[in-house]
Enzyme design. Structure first.
Site: not given
Ligand code: ATP
Ligand code: LTN
Length: 326
Positions: A111, A192, A195
């Protein structure tokens, strides 16, 4: 009875990975565990959020918890920021963790990678997660595979504090599904399902219409060798479809692959479409009703009271152990 705690971020687009990796376990565990399920809004603000949208997303996740089958009579459902012990214990644990171990977290690396400046909250995110878990003397934490490293850190911190301050925390265990623990993106099965991916066909959201479900699965990336076999390394796309099907049906991936021997990817995809549509239909029906009901906020208020009563006991113990306050 063993105690269960888990959380989901109110950041929109709750998807099949969230469901098969985590939410499905939430429902199963209610039968014979004392369960506490949180909507972790304080984790959500580690990256910028629109306040109005965040409010809606908190209610969306609460309604989804109930729509998939979390029963507020059996389990506690509440919002993280309504119990102040999370932030308070988070600080105490920050003072008992090392920047080195936080910089090593793969989620932090992913991130923060390539960014010029990175918010402190993104680094201390797993410490707040440890606080969530330890605040309730949790035994079991049902989560997806991507949270394994964070659970390990939580255990390390608990053991460290217990060593220094004697029996302060219960050391929890992670709980992972056999088939649903890591659902991959449909358009790129090496990543993966997430969202935040830009391509809406990379994921199935729990509230997707039947047509959208069909489109996303039928165009899922596979490979060119044509054989239906479970081999995540060499055949990540087909293996992901087998995993999804297995997570819904309970049948092993090997048995499903054997049943499809000699058939084409299209045949497998059609069955995955049907299984997904059938599983999501009742969730969508329940959701529409619950999201609009007045009962939702009352459930969250009641959950906050019940969670706070447990959290306060732990915080009293923590303050005493650490010599905080007078
Ligand atoms: P995302 O990466 O999609 O934004 P997240 O992991 O950051 O999701 P949450 O919404 O809090 O954030 O995740 C809720 C639960 O869903 C966690 O237990 C997480 O491990 C699980 N989960 C998330 N993605 C997947 C996936 N692709 N497969 C299985 N479980 C998943
Ligand atoms: N970090 C998790 C969400 C989360 C959580 C928790 C999960 C926050 N606190 C406590 C289990 C227990 C995530 O990103 N999926």
């Amino acid at each position: 009875m063993k105690r269960v705690f888990s959380g989901v971020q109110p950041t929109g687009n709750i998807h099949l990975g969230n469901y098969l990796g985590a939410l499905k376990q939430f429902v199963e565990l209610q039968k014979d565990h004392e369960c506490i399920y949180c909507i972790v809004d304080e984790h959500a603000i580690t990256v910028p959020q629109d306040p109005k949208e965040l409010q809606q997303h908190i209610l969306d996740v609460a309604a989804l918890y109930m729509a998939v089958g979390v029963d507020p009579k059996k389990s506690i459902i509440f919002v993280q920021s309504s119990v102040s012990g999370h932030a308070e214990l988070g600080w105490v644990l920050c003072c008992n963790s090392y920047t080195g171990e936080l910089f090593r977290m793969t989620q932090f690396k992913a991130k923060s990678g390539g960014k010029e400046s990175v918010g402190t909250g993104l680094l201390t995110y797993p410490v707040l997660m440890a606080a969530d878990i330890l605040l309730y003397d949790t035994d079991v934490v049902p989560v997806g595979n991507d949270q394994k490293q964070h659970i390990e850190l939580c255990r390390d911190i608990a053991i460290r504090v217990n060593h220094k301050y004697k029996d302060t925390f219960v050391v929890p265990d992670g709980r992972f599904m056999k088939s649903g623990a890591r659902i991959m993106a449909l358009d790129d099965p090496t990543q993966k399902m997430s969202k935040s991916a830009i391509n809406v066909h990379s994921r199935i959201s729990l509230l997707d219409e039947d047509n959208k479900i069909k489109k996303s699965i039928m165009r899922a990336t596979t490979d060119s060798d044509g054989e239906i076999r479970f081999d995540p390394e060499n055949k990540p796309g087909v293996s992901n479809l087998l995993n999804i099907y297995s997570a819904f049906s309970g049948e092993s991936v090997e048995d499903i692959a054997a049943r499809f021997a000699g058939k084409g990817y299209g045949d497998l995809k059609k069955e995955v479409v049907a299984a997904t549509q059938d599983a999501l239909r009742p969730i969508k029906d329940n959701y529409a009703q619950i999201r609009e009901s007045d009962e939702l906020k009352a459930v969250l208020r009641d959950g906050a009271d019940r969670a706070n009563a447990i959290a306060e006991k732990t915080m009293k113990r923590v303050r005493e152990k650490f010599g905080l306050g007078i």
